[in-house]
Design a protein around this motif. Structure first.
Motif, PDB file in Angstrom:
ATOM      1  N   GLY A  73     125.929  67.635  -4.109  1.00 14.64           N
ATOM      2  CA  GLY A  73     125.355  68.883  -4.573  1.00 14.64           C
ATOM      3  C   GLY A  73     123.987  68.630  -5.155  1.00 14.64           C
ATOM      4  O   GLY A  73     123.396  67.562  -4.971  1.00 14.64           O
ATOM      5  N   GLY A  74     123.474  69.617  -5.891  1.00 23.48           N
ATOM      6  CA  GLY A  74     122.176  69.500  -6.509  1.00 23.48           C
ATOM      7  C   GLY A  74     122.264  69.456  -8.019  1.00 23.48           C
ATOM      8  O   GLY A  74     123.292  69.074  -8.597  1.00 23.48           O
ATOM      9  N   MET A  75     121.190  69.886  -8.675  1.00 20.56           N
ATOM     10  CA  MET A  75     121.129  69.833 -10.133  1.00 20.56           C
ATOM     11  C   MET A  75     122.232  70.664 -10.779  1.00 20.56           C
ATOM     12  O   MET A  75     122.827  70.243 -11.785  1.00 20.56           O
ATOM     13  CB  MET A  75     119.758  70.307 -10.601  1.00 20.56           C
ATOM     14  N   GLU A  76     122.522  71.829 -10.235  1.00 17.05           N
ATOM     15  CA  GLU A  76     123.564  72.670 -10.817  1.00 17.05           C
ATOM     16  C   GLU A  76     124.912  71.961 -10.821  1.00 17.05           C
ATOM     17  O   GLU A  76     125.651  72.023 -11.810  1.00 17.05           O
ATOM     18  CB  GLU A  76     123.663  73.997 -10.062  1.00 17.05           C
ATOM     19  N   THR A  77     125.225  71.278  -9.749  1.00 13.68           N
ATOM     20  CA  THR A  77     126.490  70.529  -9.671  1.00 13.68           C
ATOM     21  C   THR A  77     126.503  69.388 -10.673  1.00 13.68           C
ATOM     22  O   THR A  77     127.507  69.148 -11.354  1.00 13.68           O
ATOM     23  CB  THR A  77     126.690  69.986  -8.246  1.00 13.68           C
ATOM     24  N   LEU A  78     125.395  68.671 -10.774  1.00 18.62           N
ATOM     25  CA  LEU A  78     125.323  67.546 -11.706  1.00 18.62           C
ATOM     26  C   LEU A  78     125.508  68.007 -13.148  1.00 18.62           C
ATOM     27  O   LEU A  78     126.190  67.342 -13.942  1.00 18.62           O
ATOM     28  CB  LEU A  78     123.991  66.825 -11.542  1.00 18.62           C
ATOM     29  N   ASN A  79     124.933  69.140 -13.498  1.00 13.36           N
ATOM     30  CA  ASN A  79     124.981  69.596 -14.887  1.00 13.36           C
ATOM     31  C   ASN A  79     126.359  70.114 -15.316  1.00 13.36           C
ATOM     32  O   ASN A  79     126.574  70.329 -16.518  1.00 13.36           O
ATOM     33  CB  ASN A  79     123.907  70.649 -15.143  1.00 13.36           C
ATOM     34  N   VAL A  80     127.271  70.301 -14.379  1.00 12.14           N
ATOM     35  CA  VAL A  80     128.647  70.694 -14.747  1.00 12.14           C
ATOM     36  C   VAL A  80     129.651  69.603 -14.385  1.00 12.14           C
ATOM     37  O   VAL A  80     130.856  69.842 -14.396  1.00 12.14           O
ATOM     38  CB  VAL A  80     129.041  72.033 -14.089  1.00 12.14           C
ATOM     39  N   TRP A  81     129.154  68.402 -14.074  1.00  9.18           N
ATOM     40  CA  TRP A  81     130.046  67.278 -13.743  1.00  9.18           C
ATOM     41  C   TRP A  81     130.947  66.981 -14.932  1.00  9.18           C
ATOM     42  O   TRP A  81     130.489  66.938 -16.077  1.00  9.18           O
ATOM     43  CB  TRP A  81     129.221  66.056 -13.364  1.00  9.18           C
ATOM     44  N   LYS A  82     132.227  66.737 -14.676  1.00 11.33           N
ATOM     45  CA  LYS A  82     133.228  66.709 -15.749  1.00 11.33           C
ATOM     46  C   LYS A  82     133.558  65.322 -16.276  1.00 11.33           C
ATOM     47  O   LYS A  82     134.307  65.204 -17.266  1.00 11.33           O
ATOM     48  CB  LYS A  82     134.526  67.367 -15.252  1.00 11.33           C
ATOM     49  N   THR A  83     133.055  64.288 -15.666  1.00  4.19           N
ATOM     50  CA  THR A  83     133.377  62.929 -16.096  1.00  4.19           C
ATOM     51  C   THR A  83     132.095  62.137 -16.320  1.00  4.19           C
ATOM     52  O   THR A  83     131.042  62.470 -15.768  1.00  4.19           O
ATOM     53  CB  THR A  83     134.244  62.214 -15.042  1.00  4.19           C
ATOM     54  N   PRO A  84     132.148  61.053 -17.132  1.00  8.83           N
ATOM     55  CA  PRO A  84     130.943  60.259 -17.379  1.00  8.83           C
ATOM     56  C   PRO A  84     130.346  59.727 -16.083  1.00  8.83           C
ATOM     57  O   PRO A  84     131.067  59.275 -15.187  1.00  8.83           O
ATOM     58  CB  PRO A  84     131.453  59.122 -18.268  1.00  8.83           C
ATOM     59  N   LEU A  85     129.036  59.787 -15.981  1.00  8.84           N
ATOM     60  CA  LEU A  85     128.366  59.436 -14.736  1.00  8.84           C
ATOM     61  C   LEU A  85     126.983  58.864 -15.028  1.00  8.84           C
ATOM     62  O   LEU A  85     126.198  59.452 -15.764  1.00  8.84           O
ATOM     63  CB  LEU A  85     128.229  60.677 -13.851  1.00  8.84           C
ATOM     64  N   ASP A  86     126.704  57.709 -14.433  1.00  8.93           N
ATOM     65  CA  ASP A  86     125.346  57.168 -14.447  1.00  8.93           C
ATOM     66  C   ASP A  86     124.571  57.741 -13.268  1.00  8.93           C
ATOM     67  O   ASP A  86     125.148  57.979 -12.199  1.00  8.93           O
ATOM     68  CB  ASP A  86     125.366  55.643 -14.343  1.00  8.93           C
ATOM     69  N   ILE A  87     123.280  57.960 -13.478  1.00  9.81           N
ATOM     70  CA  ILE A  87     122.421  58.499 -12.431  1.00  9.81           C
ATOM     71  C   ILE A  87     121.187  57.614 -12.281  1.00  9.81           C
ATOM     72  O   ILE A  87     120.550  57.242 -13.270  1.00  9.81           O
ATOM     73  CB  ILE A  87     121.981  59.946 -12.748  1.00  9.81           C
TER      74      ILE A  87
END
Length: 216
Positions: free
Chosen positions: A56-70
């Motif tokens: 997905g894009g930024m919108e998907t990333l900003n509602v990601w539910k688990t810890p995530l490195d980018i």
């Protein structure tokens, strides 16, 4: 292992996927689990390449539910700044991604922020300060006593001489050179193969040997 994703699903993003694999292979226990890519290009959302799916894009990333490195893998300084500033998910972190082949002359004498990419073959000298979200895209020496700000994109085989001060959102084309003790301000573009021999002015393109300012 912590989950990691790459923002930017183009060719450079795929190279960063390979870099993450190399880092994992260099460690006794792998550090990251690559889950895929994020990209705001609507045409590629939901597609996949050989290293993972575009989630997905930024919108998907900003509602990601688990810890995530980018890792941000985009070769445009202004876009890197926009992406970094657009992430507001508290579960997202921006680690420094550093190739196993990077050479440190004195790692204890280097200060570095977050979200930087140091690709294969870079050499980092002593008394170095590096800010946030800079991209050093391979085979780049960073000379002694250098200060580098944020969101700079340094393309392969550039040479950053000793004593350089560099601000924010600058772009250095392939095999360009900045000579020692010069100042590169902000939003400066340096053309491929150019040699900067004087301090630059903000917001201009410099090309040639010696590099000359163009009003474009």
């Amino acid at each position: 292992m912590k989950d990691i994703a790459i923002f930017g699903a183009g060719g450079f993003g795929r190279e960063v996927a390979c870099l993450i694999r190399l880092i994992n292979e260099s460690l006794e226990e792998p550090r990251w689990n690559l889950i895929g890519f994020f990209d705001d290009n609507e045409e590629i959302k939901g597609t996949a390449n050989e290293y993972g799916k575009v989630l997905g894009g930024m919108e998907t990333l900003n509602v990601w539910k688990t810890p995530l490195d980018i890792a941000i893998a985009v070769g445009n300084p202004q876009v890197v700044r926009k992406i970094a500033g657009g992430v507001n998910n508290p579960l997202v972190d921006f680690p420094n991604i550093i190739a196993p082949s990077v050479t440190w002359l004195d790692k204890n004498n280097v200060r570095m922020g977050k979200g930087n990419l140091l690709c294969s073959g870079c050499l980092v000298s002593c008394n170095i300060e590096i800010g946030n979200f800079n991209i050093f895209n391979g085979y780049i020496p960073i000379g002694h006593d250098t200060r580098i700000g944020n969101y700079n994109v340094i393309m392969p085989s550039c040479n950053i001489s000793g004593g350089i001060t560099m601000g924010d959102c600058n772009f250095m084309g392939v095999k360009s050179v900045v000579l020692q003790y010069l100042k590169i301000g902000n939003n400066t573009r340096i053309g491929a193969g150019s040699v900067v021999m004087r301090n630059t002015k903000d917001g201009y393109l410099y090309i040639g040997i010696p590099a000359q300012k163009l009003d474009v």
